[in-house]
Design a protein around this motif. Structure first.
Motif: not given
Lengths: 199, 96
Positions: A32-36, A114, A178-179, A181-184, A196-197
């Protein structure tokens, strides 16, 4: 407390006892990756630790290799619900890397090549709980799994074990990665199913 | 700037994968929206973004510079959206 809880069942810990709630076992190692995928040469690779007063400690690849290494066998748990048992890693304990780092920080932000980040309490990186890992199952850690080196913090969901680790920023106050900030979840304990939060 | 076609060398998906979760937020079809990258200034249709995921979340990167433009996470009871890498979003809309 874990000993009391598990011992109370009156039987040896089996595979089910090692599976946190909501997880399933896999023999694969999903990527699982959030980028290259980062490909960082050993000559260019550097690990830094920055303290809250701006003091910076750095290690080249050769310096990391010169530090005492440990081989650990641990279970890993991904927030996407797979768990993998008895994975073998080789790397340097964060206790070794942080031994000479003076800090009053309670939190850490881990930075990756990255741009990925993840935050943890500093105490979760200490006391034999975390490593900068560069070996997996007897081989070099492959780039898709975070090589040349990744963080390994197996007691938390695996998004905290940042691939392609490049630095650890020590902080007086917590700050979301990174995650996070977005609900995790900010902490991510798989045994309390903190995905999750609000969990 | 020349923007290469298709997903990058390691991106498994393009921006069409974002259409589903974004449809929960936007009344219009966002896959044909044009976003401007705050990093390199390139304009790109959402459908042409290099998308990583789908789990733990969707990460849409600029086809020009690979910066993160859009992140979407669907938790059990919420949709989380980050457009921090985007300086503008142009969505085609019916004439008025």
């Amino acid at each position: 407390m874990d000993f009391v809880t598990r011992g109370f069942q009156g039987r040896p810990r089996g595979r089910d006892d090692r599976l946190p709630p909501g997880q399933y076992l896999t023999g694969d190692f999903p990527v699982l990756s959030a980028g290259p995928t980062s490909n960082v040469d050993h000559d260019e690779w550097e690990l830094w630790v920055a303290t809250e007063d701006g003091t910076r400690h750095t290690w080249s690849w050769a310096e990391l290799m010169a530090l005492p290494a440990e081989t650990v066998t641990v279970d890993i748990h991904c927030v996407t619900s797979w768990s993998k048992l008895d994975t073998e890693w080789r790397g340097v304990s964060l206790d070794t890397l942080l031994a000479d780092v003076g800090t009053a920080a309670d939190f850490a932000m881990v930075h990756s090549y990255g741009g990925y980040t993840t935050n943890l309490p500093l105490e979760d990186l200490l006391d034999g709980q975390a490593w900068v890992a560069y070996g997996y199952e007897g081989d070099d850690l492959r780039p898709e799994h975070g090589g040349p080196a990744r963080l390994l913090v197996p007691h938390l969901y695996f998004w905290k074990s940042a691939k392609w680790v490049r630095g650890i920023e020590l902080m007086l106050e917590d700050s979301p990665g990174f995650w996070e900030q977005l609900g995790y979840h900010d902490y991510g304990d798989p045994w309390r199913e903190q995905r999750y939060q609000g969990d | 700037m020349t923007i290469p076609d298709g997903p990058g060398p390691t991106a498994a998906y393009d921006g069409n994968l974002m259409a589903g979760p974004l449809s929960e937020l936007f009344a219009l079809d966002v896959s044909v929206a044009v976003v401007r990258c705050r990093g390199c200034g390139a304009n790109a249709e959402v459908a042409t973004l290099r998308v990583y995921g789908p789990d733990p979340g969707l990460v849409g990167r600029c086809p020009g510079c690979d910066d993160v433009l859009v992140r979407v996470v669907r938790t059990p009871d919420a949709v989380w959206l980050d457009l921090g890498g985007v300086s503008s979003l142009r969505v085609p809309a019916p004439k008025r």
